[in-house]
Write an enzyme that holds these catalytic residues in place. Structure first.
Site, PDB file in Angstrom:
ATOM      1  N   HIS A  94       0.852  -1.199   0.000  1.00 20.95           N
ATOM      2  CA  HIS A  94       0.000   0.000   0.000  1.00 20.95           C
ATOM      3  C   HIS A  94       0.886   1.246   0.000  1.00 20.95           C
ATOM      4  O   HIS A  94       1.977   1.250   0.573  1.00 20.95           O
ATOM      5  CB  HIS A  94      -0.922   0.002   1.227  1.00 20.95           C
ATOM      6  CG  HIS A  94      -1.924   1.111   1.187  1.00 20.95           C
ATOM      7  ND1 HIS A  94      -1.626   2.388   1.596  1.00 20.95           N
ATOM      8  CD2 HIS A  94      -3.197   1.152   0.735  1.00 20.95           C
ATOM      9  CE1 HIS A  94      -2.694   3.165   1.409  1.00 20.95           C
ATOM     10  NE2 HIS A  94      -3.652   2.428   0.882  1.00 20.95           N
ATOM     11  N   GLU A 161      -4.347   2.142  -7.069  1.00 20.73           N
ATOM     12  CA  GLU A 161      -4.667   3.145  -6.066  1.00 20.73           C
ATOM     13  C   GLU A 161      -3.741   4.347  -6.229  1.00 20.73           C
ATOM     14  O   GLU A 161      -2.673   4.385  -5.591  1.00 20.73           O
ATOM     15  CB  GLU A 161      -4.482   2.573  -4.655  1.00 20.73           C
ATOM     16  CG  GLU A 161      -5.332   1.370  -4.359  1.00 20.73           C
ATOM     17  CD  GLU A 161      -5.682   1.279  -2.878  1.00 20.73           C
ATOM     18  OE1 GLU A 161      -6.729   0.738  -2.578  1.00 20.73           O
ATOM     19  OE2 GLU A 161      -4.902   1.788  -2.042  1.00 20.73           O
TER      20      GLU A 161
HETATM   21  P1  PGA Z   1      -9.573   5.835   1.127  1.00 19.42           P
HETATM   22  O1  PGA Z   1      -8.428   4.747   1.200  1.00 19.42           O
HETATM   23  O2  PGA Z   1     -10.804   5.173   0.574  1.00 19.42           O
HETATM   24  O3  PGA Z   1      -9.757   6.313   2.531  1.00 19.42           O
HETATM   25  O4  PGA Z   1      -9.086   6.928   0.208  1.00 19.42           O
HETATM   26  C1  PGA Z   1      -8.259   3.882   0.122  1.00 19.42           C
HETATM   27  C2  PGA Z   1      -7.044   3.033   0.290  1.00 19.42           C
HETATM   28  O5  PGA Z   1      -6.034   3.509   0.793  1.00 19.42           O
HETATM   29  O6  PGA Z   1      -7.096   1.855  -0.078  1.00 19.42           O
END
Ligand code: PGA
Length: 249
Positions: A94, A161
């Site tokens: 992540h 992401e």
């Molecule tokens: P968020 O996080 O929906 O709070 O933007 C998404 C993620 O980091 O997977």
């Protein structure tokens, strides 16, 4: 493949809070049979998921893992430990881990191998840090994906992401952009010599970054979007359930 919709609670939900959360969520998702769902909790709360979600269709998992199976690594948690807790999914790479812990693409790839070795599916997060043109982000995505080309595609999910779309104050990427990025992820994963190979097509590519109930439909309608990865909106189990139930227009 059915849509894959899940959440990571990040560093939220103590084991006591996780129990309350899952007790609300489970009945809300009891009617979901055509979508795969998962909840990734902090290590300390995974046992609660095993307890509260056993016998349901909701899968559970972790947000990180150590690349080795056992040994002198104080404070770390291995893939066999997570598999033993019934985890189906483990998130790797992540943006917040790459940023806060200096995780490299090499380390991320080693973690993916560890997850797969223990029979679980790795959810690898990739995405550009800055909002830039499509041509500019392709090399960044390529760098993040190239070490994953040898992985078992059947135990791999890629979460696109973009860092600029994650977290408080951010807005989700536009559905059209996401569709384009997912197509690029598939091609890059296959390698330029084998664009669109069947193995890269079997890898689910899901989108994460400020997903909320009102924006989920257009994202899911975009070709190449195999599901959603939800952060802060899903801390409300009713909002997460609403996202899971989103009809695809
Ligand atoms: P968020 O996080 O929906 O709070 O933007 C998404 C993620 O980091 O997977």
């Amino acid at each position: 493949m059915s849509l894959l919709i899940g959440t990571s609670s990040k560093m939220n939900l103590t084991s006591t809070e996780a129990a309350a959360y899952l007790d609300v969520l489970r009945p809300l998702l009891a009617d979901v049979v055509d979508r795969e769902t998962f909840v990734l909790l902090p290590f300390t709360s995974i046992w609660v998921a095993r307890d509260r979600l056993a016998g349901s269709r909701i899968r559970w998992g972790a947000q990180d893992v150590h690349p080795e199976d056992a040994g002198a690594h104080t404070g770390d948690v291995s893939a066999p430990m997570l598999a033993d807790l019934g985890c189906a999914y483990v998130e790797v790479g992540h943006h917040e881990r790459r940023r806060d812990h200096g995780e490299t693409d090499e380390l991320v790839a080693a973690k993916v191998t560890a997850v797969q070795r223990s029979g679980m599916t790795a959810i690898v997060c990739v995405g550009e840090v800055e909002r830039r043109s499509f041509d500019e982000i392709a090399p960044e995505l390529d760098r993040q994906l190239r070490l994953l080309r040898g992985c078992d595609p059947n135990r791999l999910v890629v979460a696109y992401e973009p860092a600029w779309a994650i977290g408080v104050g951010a807005v989700p990427a536009a559905p059209q952009w996401v569709g384009q990025a997912h197509a690029a992820v598939r091609d890059l994963l296959a390698g330029s010599a084998a664009q669109g190979s069947s193995s890269s097509r079997s890898v689910a590519v899901i989108y994460g970054g400020s997903v909320a109930p009102d924006g989920a439909g257009p994202l899911l309608a975009e070709p190449g979007v195999d599901g959603l990865f939800v952060g802060r909106a899903a801390l409300d189990p009713r909002a997460f359930a609403a996202i899971v139930h989103t009809p695809v227009p």
